[in-house]
Design a protein around this motif. Structure first.
Motif, PDB file in Angstrom:
ATOM      1  N   ALA A   1      44.337  49.473  41.094  1.00  0.00           N
ATOM      2  CA  ALA A   1      43.022  49.145  40.524  1.00  0.00           C
ATOM      3  C   ALA A   1      42.813  49.852  39.178  1.00  0.00           C
ATOM      4  O   ALA A   1      43.144  51.025  39.033  1.00  0.00           O
ATOM      5  N   THR A   2      42.294  49.103  38.218  1.00  0.00           N
ATOM      6  CA  THR A   2      41.955  49.690  36.912  1.00  0.00           C
ATOM      7  C   THR A   2      40.649  49.069  36.433  1.00  0.00           C
ATOM      8  O   THR A   2      40.200  48.058  36.968  1.00  0.00           O
ATOM      9  N   GLY A   3      40.093  49.645  35.387  1.00  0.00           N
ATOM     10  CA  GLY A   3      38.874  49.074  34.802  1.00  0.00           C
ATOM     11  C   GLY A   3      39.199  48.142  33.652  1.00  0.00           C
ATOM     12  O   GLY A   3      38.322  47.822  32.840  1.00  0.00           O
TER      13      GLY A   3
ATOM     14  N   ASN B   1      34.929  39.012  51.278  1.00  0.00           N
ATOM     15  CA  ASN B   1      35.446  39.332  49.937  1.00  0.00           C
ATOM     16  C   ASN B   1      36.663  38.487  49.597  1.00  0.00           C
ATOM     17  O   ASN B   1      36.806  38.025  48.464  1.00  0.00           O
ATOM     18  N   PHE B   2      37.523  38.264  50.590  1.00  0.00           N
ATOM     19  CA  PHE B   2      38.648  37.368  50.301  1.00  0.00           C
ATOM     20  C   PHE B   2      38.145  35.949  50.066  1.00  0.00           C
ATOM     21  O   PHE B   2      38.644  35.253  49.197  1.00  0.00           O
ATOM     22  N   GLN B   3      37.158  35.510  50.837  1.00  0.00           N
ATOM     23  CA  GLN B   3      36.667  34.146  50.628  1.00  0.00           C
ATOM     24  C   GLN B   3      36.141  33.967  49.204  1.00  0.00           C
ATOM     25  O   GLN B   3      36.338  32.926  48.585  1.00  0.00           O
TER      26      GLN B   3
ATOM     27  N   ILE C   1      50.487  37.702  35.443  1.00  0.00           N
ATOM     28  CA  ILE C   1      50.961  39.048  35.084  1.00  0.00           C
ATOM     29  C   ILE C   1      50.299  40.110  35.958  1.00  0.00           C
ATOM     30  O   ILE C   1      49.095  40.069  36.189  1.00  0.00           O
ATOM     31  N   ASP C   2      51.088  41.075  36.410  1.00  0.00           N
ATOM     32  CA  ASP C   2      50.485  42.231  37.109  1.00  0.00           C
ATOM     33  C   ASP C   2      51.245  43.487  36.706  1.00  0.00           C
ATOM     34  O   ASP C   2      52.466  43.458  36.569  1.00  0.00           O
ATOM     35  N   HIS C   3      50.515  44.566  36.510  1.00  0.00           N
ATOM     36  CA  HIS C   3      51.183  45.811  36.126  1.00  0.00           C
ATOM     37  C   HIS C   3      51.813  46.519  37.327  1.00  0.00           C
ATOM     38  O   HIS C   3      52.635  47.403  37.159  1.00  0.00           O
TER      39      HIS C   3
ATOM     40  N   ALA D   1      44.402  38.668  45.178  1.00  0.00           N
ATOM     41  CA  ALA D   1      43.948  37.498  45.930  1.00  0.00           C
ATOM     42  C   ALA D   1      43.454  36.376  45.003  1.00  0.00           C
ATOM     43  O   ALA D   1      43.902  35.225  45.096  1.00  0.00           O
ATOM     44  N   ALA D   2      42.545  36.709  44.086  1.00  0.00           N
ATOM     45  CA  ALA D   2      41.953  35.676  43.231  1.00  0.00           C
ATOM     46  C   ALA D   2      42.971  35.147  42.220  1.00  0.00           C
ATOM     47  O   ALA D   2      43.020  33.937  41.955  1.00  0.00           O
ATOM     48  N   GLY D   3      43.784  36.054  41.655  1.00  0.00           N
ATOM     49  CA  GLY D   3      44.763  35.641  40.650  1.00  0.00           C
ATOM     50  C   GLY D   3      45.816  34.714  41.236  1.00  0.00           C
ATOM     51  O   GLY D   3      46.197  33.702  40.629  1.00  0.00           O
TER      52      GLY D   3
ATOM     53  N   GLY E   1      37.088  36.629  41.063  1.00  0.00           N
ATOM     54  CA  GLY E   1      37.266  37.680  42.072  1.00  0.00           C
ATOM     55  C   GLY E   1      36.307  38.843  41.909  1.00  0.00           C
ATOM     56  O   GLY E   1      35.177  38.707  41.417  1.00  0.00           O
ATOM     57  N   GLU E   2      36.796  39.993  42.299  1.00  0.00           N
ATOM     58  CA  GLU E   2      35.943  41.173  42.442  1.00  0.00           C
ATOM     59  C   GLU E   2      35.512  41.795  41.112  1.00  0.00           C
ATOM     60  O   GLU E   2      34.583  42.600  41.081  1.00  0.00           O
ATOM     61  N   VAL E   3      36.181  41.454  40.023  1.00  0.00           N
ATOM     62  CA  VAL E   3      35.791  41.999  38.712  1.00  0.00           C
ATOM     63  C   VAL E   3      34.360  41.559  38.355  1.00  0.00           C
ATOM     64  O   VAL E   3      33.658  42.232  37.603  1.00  0.00           O
TER      65      VAL E   3
HETATM   66  C1  LIG Z   1      41.828  48.874  52.199  1.00  0.00           C
HETATM   67  C2  LIG Z   1      41.149  47.566  51.933  1.00  0.00           C
HETATM   68  C3  LIG Z   1      41.032  46.636  52.956  1.00  0.00           C
HETATM   69  C4  LIG Z   1      40.383  45.427  52.709  1.00  0.00           C
HETATM   70  N1  LIG Z   1      40.297  44.511  53.721  1.00  0.00           N
HETATM   71  C5  LIG Z   1      39.685  43.325  53.491  1.00  0.00           C
HETATM   72  C6  LIG Z   1      39.648  42.322  54.503  1.00  0.00           C
HETATM   73  O1  LIG Z   1      40.255  42.468  55.581  1.00  0.00           O
HETATM   74  N2  LIG Z   1      38.964  41.179  54.242  1.00  0.00           N
HETATM   75  C7  LIG Z   1      38.360  40.937  53.030  1.00  0.00           C
HETATM   76  O2  LIG Z   1      37.761  39.878  52.837  1.00  0.00           O
HETATM   77  N3  LIG Z   1      38.409  41.857  52.039  1.00  0.00           N
HETATM   78  C8  LIG Z   1      39.070  43.028  52.239  1.00  0.00           C
HETATM   79  N4  LIG Z   1      39.141  43.948  51.229  1.00  0.00           N
HETATM   80  C9  LIG Z   1      38.585  43.591  49.906  1.00  0.00           C
HETATM   81  C10 LIG Z   1      39.577  42.659  49.173  1.00  0.00           C
HETATM   82  O3  LIG Z   1      40.876  43.214  49.251  1.00  0.00           O
HETATM   83  C11 LIG Z   1      39.185  42.478  47.720  1.00  0.00           C
HETATM   84  O4  LIG Z   1      37.843  42.111  47.610  1.00  0.00           O
HETATM   85  C12 LIG Z   1      40.054  41.405  47.063  1.00  0.00           C
HETATM   86  O5  LIG Z   1      41.415  41.799  47.117  1.00  0.00           O
HETATM   87  C13 LIG Z   1      39.641  41.171  45.623  1.00  0.00           C
HETATM   88  O6  LIG Z   1      40.545  40.248  45.052  1.00  0.00           O
HETATM   89  P1  LIG Z   1      40.841  40.302  43.502  1.00  0.00           P
HETATM   90  O7  LIG Z   1      41.960  39.353  43.284  1.00  0.00           O
HETATM   91  O8  LIG Z   1      39.607  40.134  42.723  1.00  0.00           O
HETATM   92  O9  LIG Z   1      41.353  41.781  43.215  1.00  0.00           O
HETATM   93  P2  LIG Z   1      42.659  42.507  43.782  1.00  0.00           P
HETATM   94  O10 LIG Z   1      43.124  41.875  45.029  1.00  0.00           O
HETATM   95  O11 LIG Z   1      42.313  43.943  43.779  1.00  0.00           O
HETATM   96  O12 LIG Z   1      43.757  42.211  42.670  1.00  0.00           O
HETATM   97  C14 LIG Z   1      43.688  42.723  41.366  1.00  0.00           C
HETATM   98  C15 LIG Z   1      45.093  42.768  40.795  1.00  0.00           C
HETATM   99  O13 LIG Z   1      45.003  43.091  39.419  1.00  0.00           O
HETATM  100  C16 LIG Z   1      46.017  43.990  39.096  1.00  0.00           C
HETATM  101  N5  LIG Z   1      45.593  44.751  37.914  1.00  0.00           N
HETATM  102  C17 LIG Z   1      44.577  45.620  37.796  1.00  0.00           C
HETATM  103  N6  LIG Z   1      44.518  46.107  36.549  1.00  0.00           N
HETATM  104  C18 LIG Z   1      45.521  45.506  35.866  1.00  0.00           C
HETATM  105  C19 LIG Z   1      45.986  45.616  34.516  1.00  0.00           C
HETATM  106  N7  LIG Z   1      45.405  46.447  33.646  1.00  0.00           N
HETATM  107  N8  LIG Z   1      47.042  44.863  34.137  1.00  0.00           N
HETATM  108  C20 LIG Z   1      47.672  44.038  35.013  1.00  0.00           C
HETATM  109  N9  LIG Z   1      47.275  43.906  36.305  1.00  0.00           N
HETATM  110  C21 LIG Z   1      46.207  44.620  36.717  1.00  0.00           C
HETATM  111  C22 LIG Z   1      46.167  44.841  40.338  1.00  0.00           C
HETATM  112  O14 LIG Z   1      47.439  45.464  40.384  1.00  0.00           O
HETATM  113  C23 LIG Z   1      45.962  43.825  41.441  1.00  0.00           C
HETATM  114  O15 LIG Z   1      47.182  43.235  41.849  1.00  0.00           O
HETATM  115  C24 LIG Z   1      39.820  45.147  51.432  1.00  0.00           C
HETATM  116  C25 LIG Z   1      39.944  46.091  50.416  1.00  0.00           C
HETATM  117  C26 LIG Z   1      40.610  47.280  50.652  1.00  0.00           C
HETATM  118  C27 LIG Z   1      40.732  48.259  49.524  1.00  0.00           C
END
Ligand SMILES: Cc1cc2nc3c(=O)[nH]c(=O)nc-3n(C[C@H](O)[C@H](O)[C@H](O)COP(=O)(O)OP(=O)(O)OC[C@H]3O[C@@H](n4cnc5c(N)ncnc54)[C@H](O)[C@@H]3O)c2cc1C
Length: 392
Positions: free
Chosen positions: A169-171, A377-379, A32-34, A13-15, A364-366
């Motif tokens: 998900a990874t750390g 969380n999406f917002q 980039i995404d793995h 979402a954030a990326g 984002g969530e990191v």
């Molecule tokens: C089942 C579920 C339902 C949810 N429903 C909602 C909802 O309805 N509303 C809401 O607001 N929130 C919801 N959430 C929470 C929301 O999905 C997350 O907070 C949000 O996606 C975080 O966005 P992000 O971009 O930080 O991380 P993510 O969306 O998790 O994206 C991280 C990306 O990084 C990639 N990545 C990780 N490690 C590596 C690496 N080493 N190399 C390359 N790429 C990598 C992953 O593959 C992934 O594509 C839900 C979560 C889950 C698990």
């Protein structure tokens, strides 16, 4: 060696938001995404309908050791901005409850919208691509990736949290943060069901699938929503919400009569219906099965007139302030978010740039910012991704 202006690691979402917002400013962006697919969590979210934002999103809906951090980004890209984009793309949506906006159709509408925005501004999206190392150079950063070396001015870490490893998900984001001298605050699963292993387990198993409107409290936080009994313990929106405030060993208080003062209600029933059995009265509030099980679990059910004042007080305690001590949570396997993460005190709240290593960004969530259940969380992902995109 390839070179580009910005590399974003993580096409969630954030990326995605960061990628097209930066490219719209004229920046050349490699995303980039793995994983073999972008935005897997978006697809899974909201039971397949993506709860993409909340009408009432505000900083109070977020948890962080540094509660002021999220304010700036949330103010500069609001729920109304995201709703405007959704409307522009003609994605049908509705408010389910409590300001939570869901797609009418499928979560893929939101993912397609984000990918479409990326295509319009030529974001270079590479899936199935891993990053081995990230090094600082004089001009910016050098990444060793499975597509070769990439030099860039800015790196954005958008790798999300630890929840649901099967979705990619990874750390890795925490590893990069530590490499560049950042503190990573202890992480734990949030918005997650509780497991119950004590004598309550049998009740939970018997009631599995039953949902009931309650007021659930722990550590000075309360949520009024449904709880759901499961084979493993307790779930449902009220439980997921309170799980983010719960620590091992804490008791969770469940008020099964959120619209009444439990003792007043019991005394009134005793006065007005002395010959009615407790389980009959509870059956008017809960399902018959739940009423029978609760009544037998706490006291052998008998006519109301037979309860002594002390017994009524004890019963009121159970109904109005039931103390449950979960054995634990289901952990990252089912958690919706990861609490904790990159310490925001070392990141600019305006630019999302590292205060330790210029040109490195976290979105984002990191980061140590987690929202309540309900689209928050999406917002945060949209707002933080957009904020960083203005500076990368
Ligand atoms: C089942 C579920 C339902 C949810 N429903 C909602 C909802 O309805 N509303 C809401 O607001 N929130 C919801 N959430 C929470 C929301 O999905 C997350 O907070 C949000 O996606 C975080 O966005 P992000 O971009 O930080 O991380 P993510 O969306 O998790 O994206 C991280 C990306 O990084 C990639 N990545 C990780 N490690 C590596 C690496 N080493 N190399 C390359 N790429 C990598 C992953 O593959 C992934 O594509 C839900 C979560 C889950 C698990």
């Amino acid at each position: 060696m390839r070179s580009t202006d910005v590399v974003i690691i993580g096409a969630g979402a954030a990326g995605l938001m960061c990628a097209f917002s930066a490219a719209a400013r004229g920046r050349q962006v490699l995303l980039i995404d793995h994983a073999n697919k972008a935005g897997k969590k978006i697809l899974m979210s909201g039971g397949g309908r993506c709860n993409f934002t909340n009408l009432y999103a505000e900083p109070a809906n977020f948890l962080s050791q540094n509660p002021h951090f999220c304010k700036s980004a949330l103010a500069r890209y609001t729920q109304w901005d995201f709703i405007a984009m959704v409307a522009k793309h003609g994605v049908p949506y509705h408010e389910k409850k409590l300001g939570q906006l869901f797609c009418d159709n499928k979560s893929s509408d939101i993912l397609e919208m984000l990918l479409d925005e990326c295509r319009q501004v030529n974001v270079d999206l590479r899936l199935d691509t891993s990053v081995q190392t990230v090094e600082k150079t004089d001009a910016g950063y050098l990444l060793d990736t499975s597509m070769g070396q990439v030099a860039c001015q800015s790196v954005v870490v958008a790798t999300g949290g630890l929840s649901i490893p099967t979705l990619g998900a990874t750390g890795f984001g925490y590893q990069i943060a530590r490499q560049f001298g950042h503190e990573v605050l202890a992480t734990r699963a949030g918005l997650v069901p509780f497991t119950i292993t004590d004598q309550l387990k049998e009740l939970c198993t018997e009631l599995s699938g039953t949902s009931v409107d309650c007021l659930v409290s722990c550590n000075d936080q309360s949520f009024r929503e449904n709880i759901l009994f499961t084979h493993r313990g307790l779930s449902g929106p009220a439980i997921l919400q309170i799980s983010s405030f719960w620590h091992p060993g804490d008791a969770v208080e469940i008020n099964l009569l959120p619209d009444h003062d439990a003792l007043d209600w019991l005394q009134q029933q005793q006065a007005e219906r002395p010959n009615s059995e407790l389980k009959t009265l509870l059956g008017e509030l809960f399902t018959k099965k739940m009423a029978n099980l609760l009544a037998d679990h706490w006291f052998a059910s008998k006519p109301m007139k037979q309860y002594t004042p002390a017994e009524l007080r004890e019963l009121a305690e159970k109904l109005g302030a039931w103390q449950v001590v979960p054995a634990g949570t289901e952990g990252y396997r089912t958690a919706e978010v990861t609490l904790g993460g990159v310490d925001t005190r070392e990141v600019s709240s305006k630019t999302l740039e590292s205060l330790k290593s210029p040109g490195l960004y976290f979105v984002g969530e990191v980061l140590d910012v987690s929202g309540h259940l309900g689209g928050f969380n999406f917002q945060w992902a949209w707002a933080s991704g957009y904020a960083a995109a203005q500076f990368v």
